[in-house]
Design a protein around this motif. Structure first.
Motif, PDB file in Angstrom:
ATOM      1  N   UNK A  35      72.624  -8.447 -82.226  1.00  0.00           N
ATOM      2  CA  UNK A  35      73.881  -9.641 -83.010  1.00  0.00           C
ATOM      3  C   UNK A  35      72.551 -10.431 -83.146  1.00  0.00           C
ATOM      4  N   UNK A  36      72.552 -11.408 -84.255  1.00  0.00           N
ATOM      5  CA  UNK A  36      71.709 -12.886 -84.037  1.00  0.00           C
ATOM      6  C   UNK A  36      72.281 -12.952 -85.692  1.00  0.00           C
ATOM      7  N   UNK A  37      71.963 -14.885 -85.606  1.00  0.00           N
ATOM      8  CA  UNK A  37      72.333 -15.539 -86.441  1.00  0.00           C
ATOM      9  C   UNK A  37      71.181 -15.850 -87.177  1.00  0.00           C
ATOM     10  N   UNK A  38      71.829 -16.587 -88.600  1.00  0.00           N
ATOM     11  CA  UNK A  38      70.865 -16.372 -90.038  1.00  0.00           C
ATOM     12  C   UNK A  38      69.383 -16.966 -89.399  1.00  0.00           C
ATOM     13  N   UNK A  39      69.552 -17.483 -88.266  1.00  0.00           N
ATOM     14  CA  UNK A  39      68.211 -18.000 -88.091  1.00  0.00           C
ATOM     15  C   UNK A  39      66.514 -17.382 -87.193  1.00  0.00           C
ATOM     16  N   UNK A  40      67.478 -15.505 -86.864  1.00  0.00           N
ATOM     17  CA  UNK A  40      67.137 -14.603 -86.145  1.00  0.00           C
ATOM     18  C   UNK A  40      67.489 -15.079 -83.881  1.00  0.00           C
ATOM     19  N   UNK A  41      68.704 -15.717 -83.837  1.00  0.00           N
ATOM     20  CA  UNK A  41      68.577 -16.177 -82.336  1.00  0.00           C
ATOM     21  C   UNK A  41      69.800 -14.858 -82.008  1.00  0.00           C
ATOM     22  N   UNK A  42      69.049 -14.110 -81.079  1.00  0.00           N
ATOM     23  CA  UNK A  42      69.875 -13.479 -80.511  1.00  0.00           C
ATOM     24  C   UNK A  42      71.312 -14.272 -79.947  1.00  0.00           C
ATOM     25  N   UNK A  43      72.622 -13.657 -80.011  1.00  0.00           N
ATOM     26  CA  UNK A  43      73.282 -13.977 -79.375  1.00  0.00           C
ATOM     27  C   UNK A  43      73.772 -12.778 -78.476  1.00  0.00           C
ATOM     28  N   UNK A  44      74.141 -11.345 -78.917  1.00  0.00           N
ATOM     29  CA  UNK A  44      74.061 -10.228 -78.399  1.00  0.00           C
ATOM     30  C   UNK A  44      73.294  -9.027 -78.399  1.00  0.00           C
ATOM     31  N   UNK A  45      72.751  -8.101 -77.939  1.00  0.00           N
ATOM     32  CA  UNK A  45      72.541  -7.139 -77.251  1.00  0.00           C
ATOM     33  C   UNK A  45      72.900  -5.901 -75.854  1.00  0.00           C
ATOM     34  N   UNK A  46      73.288  -5.104 -76.700  1.00  0.00           N
ATOM     35  CA  UNK A  46      73.182  -3.707 -75.725  1.00  0.00           C
ATOM     36  C   UNK A  46      72.366  -3.573 -75.892  1.00  0.00           C
TER      37      UNK A  46
END
Length: 256
Positions: free
Chosen positions: A162-173
């Motif tokens: 999961x990322x924000x629209x700026x490409x920053x990852x906030x969660x990743x399995x």
């Protein structure tokens, strides 16, 4: 005219040099850490400092600006036992500050996130291969699957980022190194709707508007601002077999 400008310029230069020559009120420590006790003491102080620094950064993101030197002064006075405010006064002031920061983060960060999200959705909807559902969910098929599609009540196993629209990852399995298993009706509405479009083995990219995600809530300690549009790449690995209704009822009784 030049005769007026020159004295003004000299005065400005004099003031600037005077400001530069003034010692910093709280300079960075130059003391060398030699003993274990010194390191422990410094570690305690730096831990408190990092915590306060992160709080100040979050407040400044919301355009709530506090004098950092005054924050340090309060810390120093407290350590010396010479605070200028009693605990009741300090607690009230901090509660007021928290309320202000929450409101400001909602207004400032929420407005920015909403604006950025709407712009991103508008551009993404124009891309070839992107479908927009009636709810506003956007999806793109990266890899087709050939297995079962889940229902809203099913439990699924997925890999995702999961990322924000700026490409920053906030969660990743993927970063955690293992897939996630969850009931599909206990996640954000964008996931509940989107994964029902998939088949086992499929990989989709979802752009989820804020109203199908966390809405006006700020999530993850500020990682996801209010009104954020979220982007997920999701692989549907498995749709789990459902437990018989009686077994579910028994399990529910045990948890009550």
């Amino acid at each position: 005219m030049n005769r007026v400008i020159k004295p003004l310029a000299l005065s400005a230069l004099t003031l600037a040099l005077a400001a530069c020559s003034q010692p910093e009120q709280y300079p960075v420590s130059q003391e060398e850490l030699k003993t274990e006790e010194q390191k422990q003491a410094y570690a305690l102080g730096s831990s408190v400092g990092r915590f306060v620094g992160r709080n100040l950064d979050q407040q400044e993101e919301a355009e709530v600006m506090l004098d950092r030197n005054m924050v340090i002064a309060g810390f120093v006075d407290a350590v010396k036992g010479e605070v200028k405010l009693n605990e009741e006064e300090a607690e009230k002031l901090l509660n007021d500050l928290r309320s202000t920061v929450m409101e400001q983060r909602q207004n400032v960060l929420g407005s920015k996130a909403a604006e950025q999200g709407e712009a991103y959705q508008a551009e993404n909807a124009k891309k070839e291969g992107v479908t927009v559902t009636e709810s506003g969910l956007q999806y793109e098929v990266l890899e087709a699957g050939d297995g079962t599609s889940p229902a809203a009540e099913d439990t699924v196993e997925v890999h995702y980022e999961g990322t924000l629209v700026n490409g920053e990852v906030f969660d990743s399995s993927y970063e955690r190194g293992e897939p996630t298993v969850f009931p599909l009706n206990r996640v954000i509405p964008g996931w509940t709707e989107g994964l029902q479009l998939m088949q086992e083995g499929a990989k989709y990219r979802f752009v989820i508007p804020a109203e199908l995600a966390y809405g006006e809530r700020e999530v993850g300690g500020g990682q996801i601002p209010p009104n954020s549009t979220l982007i997920f790449t999701v692989e549907l690995l498995d749709v789990k077999d459902q437990q018989p209704a009686e077994a579910d009822a028994t399990a529910g009784d045990e948890t009550n």
